[in-house]
Design an enzyme around this catalytic site. Structure first.
Site, mmCIF file in Angstrom:
data_model
loop_
_atom_site.group_PDB
_atom_site.id
_atom_site.type_symbol
_atom_site.label_atom_id
_atom_site.label_comp_id
_atom_site.label_asym_id
_atom_site.label_seq_id
_atom_site.Cartn_x
_atom_site.Cartn_y
_atom_site.Cartn_z
ATOM 1 N N GLY A 133 0.807 -1.216 0.000
ATOM 2 C CA GLY A 133 0.000 0.000 0.000
ATOM 3 C C GLY A 133 0.837 1.262 0.000
ATOM 4 N N HIS A 135 4.273 1.590 -8.156
ATOM 5 C CA HIS A 135 3.317 0.491 -7.962
ATOM 6 C C HIS A 135 2.316 0.446 -9.128
ATOM 7 C CE1 HIS A 135 4.145 1.319 -3.495
ATOM 8 N NE2 HIS A 135 4.446 0.049 -3.616
ATOM 9 N N LYS A 163 13.252 -2.282 -8.257
ATOM 10 C CA LYS A 163 13.631 -1.433 -7.113
ATOM 11 C C LYS A 163 14.100 -2.290 -5.934
ATOM 12 C CE LYS A 163 13.058 1.694 -3.704
ATOM 13 N NZ LYS A 163 12.367 1.018 -2.677
ATOM 14 N N MET A 170 11.271 5.959 -6.255
ATOM 15 C CA MET A 170 10.020 6.100 -5.495
ATOM 16 C C MET A 170 9.914 4.984 -4.473
ATOM 17 S SD MET A 170 7.219 7.221 -8.273
ATOM 18 C CE MET A 170 7.428 8.719 -9.211
HETATM 19 P P1 AMP Z 1 6.013 -2.478 -1.564
HETATM 20 O O1 AMP Z 1 4.636 -1.933 -1.460
HETATM 21 O O2 AMP Z 1 7.071 -1.520 -1.199
HETATM 22 O O3 AMP Z 1 6.146 -3.808 -0.905
HETATM 23 O O4 AMP Z 1 6.250 -2.752 -3.108
HETATM 24 C C1 AMP Z 1 5.365 -3.530 -3.867
HETATM 25 C C2 AMP Z 1 5.957 -3.767 -5.221
HETATM 26 O O5 AMP Z 1 6.212 -2.513 -5.864
HETATM 27 C C3 AMP Z 1 7.308 -4.502 -5.168
HETATM 28 O O6 AMP Z 1 7.372 -5.430 -6.240
HETATM 29 C C4 AMP Z 1 8.290 -3.373 -5.346
HETATM 30 O O7 AMP Z 1 9.520 -3.793 -5.903
HETATM 31 C C5 AMP Z 1 7.551 -2.479 -6.315
HETATM 32 N N1 AMP Z 1 8.067 -1.106 -6.262
HETATM 33 C C6 AMP Z 1 8.255 -0.348 -5.157
HETATM 34 N N2 AMP Z 1 8.818 0.836 -5.486
HETATM 35 C C7 AMP Z 1 8.999 0.812 -6.830
HETATM 36 C C8 AMP Z 1 9.549 1.735 -7.766
HETATM 37 N N3 AMP Z 1 10.032 2.914 -7.404
HETATM 38 N N4 AMP Z 1 9.565 1.372 -9.074
HETATM 39 C C9 AMP Z 1 9.082 0.169 -9.466
HETATM 40 N N5 AMP Z 1 8.549 -0.749 -8.629
HETATM 41 C C10 AMP Z 1 8.510 -0.436 -7.324
#
Ligand code: AMP
Length: 283
Positions: free
Chosen positions: A31, A37, A151, A186
């Site tokens: 989230g 995302h 990322k 991000m």
């Molecule tokens: P998180 O909500 O941080 O667990 O991230 C969920 C998904 O979004 C994971 O696969 C992350 O690698 C991806 N994600 C987070 N930040 C970025 C970003 N800046 N660029 C691309 N994907 C991202």
């Protein structure tokens, strides 16, 4: 977009989709969604008939002194963003739905490879929490394809390895890193960066780029490059967790003749820990 809070509710609609032969794409998140995302959702949209997204702040992957309780939870805004991005089904379970027997006795999925270095070294147990929750989510959604961001390079590598080791029948797709205008990757945790720190945190990305340039022009003393980058980060006011020149596949320290290299870094601001990475191919 339909929203589900229970495993059984989501399973029921997905079973119907599967019977119709629809391709199911899955984007797991915690989230506080940003454009990075949403790009994963769009990527799933482009290759799948049905896009499922999950929002679950997984306590199992947070250390005792980490930010599970203050992790930014922005559910209503996230729902609006997902609706606009073409998500079909959102899965947003309570902790008790995901861990009905509690955390202590929860069965775990352990990937011994690549999980005790880099982020795993400073966050013991983190990747065990990740592989366990991702396996649970995969079992609930049973996607044809799951999309993860580069990322979190180490997380992606560990999940790929887990999927291979355990014969999980799905495709894992990697999505590029989305960045702010100045280059900062991000992250939901960027909200922890204070206004005075914000102009300087780009030093992480710049240090990785500097190392990449040195390697491309022939430098091979990786330890020296890492040390110089850590000094540059200190000069910008931040403590380094790690800066490492690694083999892209194994995440072992890179050898001089490695052709596929990933430079990974993590730094501490006052209230956040930021990560970034950069891959280069010397072929
Ligand atoms: P998180 O909500 O941080 O667990 O991230 C969920 C998904 O979004 C994971 O696969 C992350 O690698 C991806 N994600 C987070 N930040 C970025 C970003 N800046 N660029 C691309 N994907 C991202």
């Amino acid at each position: 977009m339909r929203i589900f809070h229970t495993v059984s509710g989501l399973r029921e609609v997905l079973k119907a989709c599967r019977l119709k032969g629809l391709r199911i794409g899955f984007v797991p998140t915690m989230g506080n969604l940003h454009e990075g995302h949403l790009a994963l959702v769009e990527q799933a949209r482009s290759s799948c008939d049905i896009v499922v997204c999950s929002i679950f702040v997984n306590a199992l992957q947070f250390g005792l002194n980490e930010d599970w309780d203050k992790y930014p939870r922005t559910y209503q805004v996230d729902c609006d963003k997902l609706r606009d991005s073409g998500c079909d089904y959102l899965f947003h379970p309570e902790d008790t739905e995901m861990y009905p027997n509690g955390l202590d006795t929860q069965s775990r999925v352990i990937c011994p490879s690549m999980t005790d270095v880099l982020c795993g070294a400073s966050r013991p147990g983190h990747f065990e929490g990740v592989t366990t929750v991702v396996t649970k989510l995969f079992n609930i959604v049973q996607p044809d394809e799951a999309i993860f961001g580069i990322k979190d390079y180490q997380q992606l590598a560990v999940i790929r390895r887990m999927v291979e080791d355990l014969c999980m029948p799905m495709q894992i797709t990697a999505a590029p890193i989305h960045r702010e205008a100045d280059g900062l990757a991000m992250s939901s945790r960027n909200t922890y960066i204070t206004a005075d720190e914000r102009p300087n945190v780009v030093v992480l990305k710049e240090s990785l780029e500097w190392i990449a340039e040195q390697i491309k022009t022939g430098a091979r003393n990786f330890t020296e490059l890492e040390t110089m980058a850590i000094q540059r980060i200190a000069d910008a006011g931040f403590k380094t967790d790690y800066i490492t020149v690694s083999n892209s596949k194994t995440l072992d320290p890179a050898a001089e003749d490695d052709l596929e290299i990933t430079i990974l870094g993590a730094i501490f601001t006052r209230a956040a820990r930021l990560i970034d990475n950069l891959s280069i191919n010397l072929d």
